[in-house]
Enzyme design. Structure first.
Site, mmCIF file in Angstrom:
data_model
loop_
_atom_site.group_PDB
_atom_site.id
_atom_site.type_symbol
_atom_site.label_atom_id
_atom_site.label_comp_id
_atom_site.label_asym_id
_atom_site.label_seq_id
_atom_site.Cartn_x
_atom_site.Cartn_y
_atom_site.Cartn_z
ATOM 1 N N ASP A 199 0.843 -1.205 0.000
ATOM 2 C CA ASP A 199 0.000 0.000 0.000
ATOM 3 C C ASP A 199 0.881 1.260 0.000
ATOM 4 O O ASP A 199 1.878 1.320 0.734
ATOM 5 C CB ASP A 199 -0.874 -0.032 1.261
ATOM 6 C CG ASP A 199 -1.962 1.015 1.250
ATOM 7 O OD1 ASP A 199 -2.787 1.000 0.322
ATOM 8 O OD2 ASP A 199 -2.001 1.848 2.176
ATOM 9 N N GLU A 228 1.979 -0.346 -4.888
ATOM 10 C CA GLU A 228 1.011 0.665 -5.311
ATOM 11 C C GLU A 228 1.791 1.978 -5.437
ATOM 12 O O GLU A 228 2.067 2.663 -4.445
ATOM 13 C CB GLU A 228 -0.117 0.818 -4.278
ATOM 14 C CG GLU A 228 -1.208 1.734 -4.797
ATOM 15 C CD GLU A 228 -2.040 2.396 -3.698
ATOM 16 O OE1 GLU A 228 -3.182 2.762 -3.978
ATOM 17 O OE2 GLU A 228 -1.541 2.557 -2.560
HETATM 18 C C1 NOJ Z 1 -4.540 2.911 -0.973
HETATM 19 C C2 NOJ Z 1 -5.675 1.980 -0.717
HETATM 20 O O1 NOJ Z 1 -5.984 1.316 -1.916
HETATM 21 C C3 NOJ Z 1 -6.814 2.817 -0.198
HETATM 22 O O2 NOJ Z 1 -8.009 2.105 -0.114
HETATM 23 C C4 NOJ Z 1 -6.419 3.367 1.145
HETATM 24 O O3 NOJ Z 1 -7.428 4.239 1.604
HETATM 25 C C5 NOJ Z 1 -5.102 4.149 1.048
HETATM 26 N N1 NOJ Z 1 -4.109 3.463 0.289
HETATM 27 C C6 NOJ Z 1 -4.542 4.416 2.425
HETATM 28 O O4 NOJ Z 1 -4.087 3.227 2.993
#
Ligand code: NOJ
Length: 495
Positions: free
Chosen positions: A187, A246
């Site tokens: 993440d 990500e």
């Molecule tokens: C990306 C995640 O996909 C999202 O759902 C989340 O709110 C944020 N990161 C913070 O962790």
């Protein structure tokens, strides 16, 4: 297990609380996922990605983790996780789990016991906004100091310049690798390190594509040695464990820095997720991605949907047109070279659900005073059967109300229909196994996209005039074709 299996894998994202509820509390859980593995096997995906199922006070639906090495009781137990993993492996499905290293929950014991793990300042030091609205700094009443949170105030950012944080996460990664996971989705992978001087970001801030052009709150050079160390760790395990970051930038060259040979294997590429249904933009997104990634020898990833953006049929205009385009986009997605991500429900052509504000739960709604509705509409639970209100997802009230339209869209009703989006997706996943090789464009004309990969051609009429398909046998089409002509909003695969 095959080496580099992830290079052309199809990953299926499961938003755990929305997939299948085994214990009748209205929330999806791990035994629920386990019970649906045969469906995924039959669908034909290679791997599943489970969103966070760790103990959480739910300020951001699990992306606020209070304990990285346990399962929230509402989602099951560690034994349930082990059973899910064993069953998935027995069915030939790999499993990656979500790791959230940018921030913890404010309820994580570290926040009180190890304040030095977090980013603090005596005053608000800069203009950084929270992605969820409002400033990124909040006052901690206990210490009288400000702490950083790029997301909700309940999600304090960790200070990765503190080496103890590295050691903590090494232990966490080992915990899950030892249990047998096939890898991690990381993440906010580009956000871990902040500019040590906490300098201002350039304004105006991007609204839709978080951090796509940020410089100081994210993307610091120190992140690369960290990922090299994670890669070395993953490589000490058998089975080719994968790290998927990500990494949210609009420029694929910035993304490419994260997937150099000794770093992450994969990074999300959101160029298609942010592209409108426009042939030129889509083609530029594909070319830009392929060229940036081939420069570093990395494989591309493709994503049209996830739990953070409105469902594709809705983004592409809604109604019958939106669904047509989303079906065509599915054939495009699954024909591109590299790894593809399919979000649960995308194979059913689910639309973004309409919700009353009172039912919405995403913190974005409150943090922006209602200016942004938040992401609940794409997180409505998965419809398995025709009868509401739980549509086979739950016997209780689902945690978000499910629209009546989910009955006809349910997997049960699509099973029975050979023209359904589910049937199209299954067929595409089967034929995809024959695809290989690099992408070569075939010039068709304005509004159209076509490319070949080895013996298969994928043609998409985005919004142009109907055109005569190139030579070959049509093996799959997103719409019934007449006279071998492809109408606007349709795609076909030919051999
Ligand atoms: C990306 C995640 O996909 C999202 O759902 C989340 O709110 C944020 N990161 C913070 O962790």
């Amino acid at each position: 297990m095959a080496a580099e299996w992830w290079r052309d894998a199809v990953f299926y994202e499961i938003y755990v609380r929305s997939f299948a509820d085994s214990d009748g509390d209205g929330l999806g859980d791990l035994p629920g996922v386990r019970s649906r593995l045969p469906y995924l096997r039959e669908l034909g995906v290679d791997a599943i990605w489970l969103t966070p199922f760790y103990p959480t006070p739910d300020a951001d639906h699990g992306y606020d983790v209070a304990d990285y090495v346990d399962v929230d009781l509402r989602f099951g137990t560690l034994a349930d996780f082990d059973a899910l993993l064993a069953d998935a492996h027995a069915l030939g499905l790999r499993v990656i789990v979500d790791i959230v290293p940018n921030h913890t929950s404010i309820a994580h014991p570290w926040f009180r016991e190890r304040p030095e793990y977090y980013v603090w300042s005596d005053e608000v030091p800069n203009n950084w906004p929270s992605v969820f609205g409002g400033p990124a700094w909040s006052l901690d009443e206990r210490t009288g100091r400000y702490y950083l949170h790029l997301f909700a105030p309940e999600q304090p950012d960790l200070d990765w310049h503190n080496e103890a944080v590295w050691h903590e996460f090494e232990r966490i990664l080992r915990f899950w690798l030892d249990r047998g996971v096939d890898g991690f989705r990381i993440d906010v992978a580009h956000g871990l390190f902040k500019d040590p001087e906490l300098r201002d970001e350039r304004e105006p801030f991007p609204v839709t594509a978080f951090s796509s052009d940020w410089r100081s709150a994210v993307d610091q050079p120190e992140v690369h040695p960290l990922y090299r160390s994670w890669r070395r760790l993953a490589d000490t395990y058998d089975g080719d464990r994968v790290l998927v970051g990500e990494v949210v930038f609009s420029d694929p060259k910035r993304i490419a820095q994260y997937v150099r040979r000794d770093e992450l294997q994969l990074a999300f590429n959101f160029t298609l997720l942010f592209a409108p249904w426009d042939a030129e933009t889509i083609r530029r997104a594909i070319d830009g991605t392929l060229s940036a990634l081939s420069d570093v020898g990395a494989t591309a990833t493709w994503v049209f949907e996830n739990h953070d953006v409105p469902r594709l049929p809705t983004r592409f205009g809604g109604g019958a047109d939106g669904l047509r385009r989303a079906r065509a986009a599915l054939l495009l997605l699954l024909a591109l070279p590299g790894a593809a991500f399919v979000y649960a429900g995308q194979e059913l052509g689910l639309e973004e659900g309409e919700l009353d504000d009172a039912d919405r739960q995403d913190p974005i709604l409150a943090r922006t005073g209602g200016a942004r509705k938040g992401r609940d509409g794409c997180r409505i639970p998965f419809p398995w059967s025709v009868e509401g209100p739980g549509f086979g997802f739950t016997t209780a009230a689902p945690w978000l109300p499910m629209p009546a339209s989910f009955g006809v869209l349910s997997s049960a009703s699509q099973e029975a229909d050979s023209a359904s989006t589910l049937a199209l997706c299954r067929a595409a996943l089967r034929i995809r196994r024959e695809l290989g090789g690099a992408l070569q464009w075939v010039e068709i004309g304005p509004g159209a996209l076509a490319f070949t990969r080895a013996s298969v051609t994928c043609a998409v009429n985005v919004d142009g005039e109907p055109f005569e398909l190139p030579d070959g046998e049509v093996v799959l089409a997103s719409e019934p074709l007449s006279d071998n002509r492809l109408p606007a909003g349709a795609a076909a695969w030919l051999r």
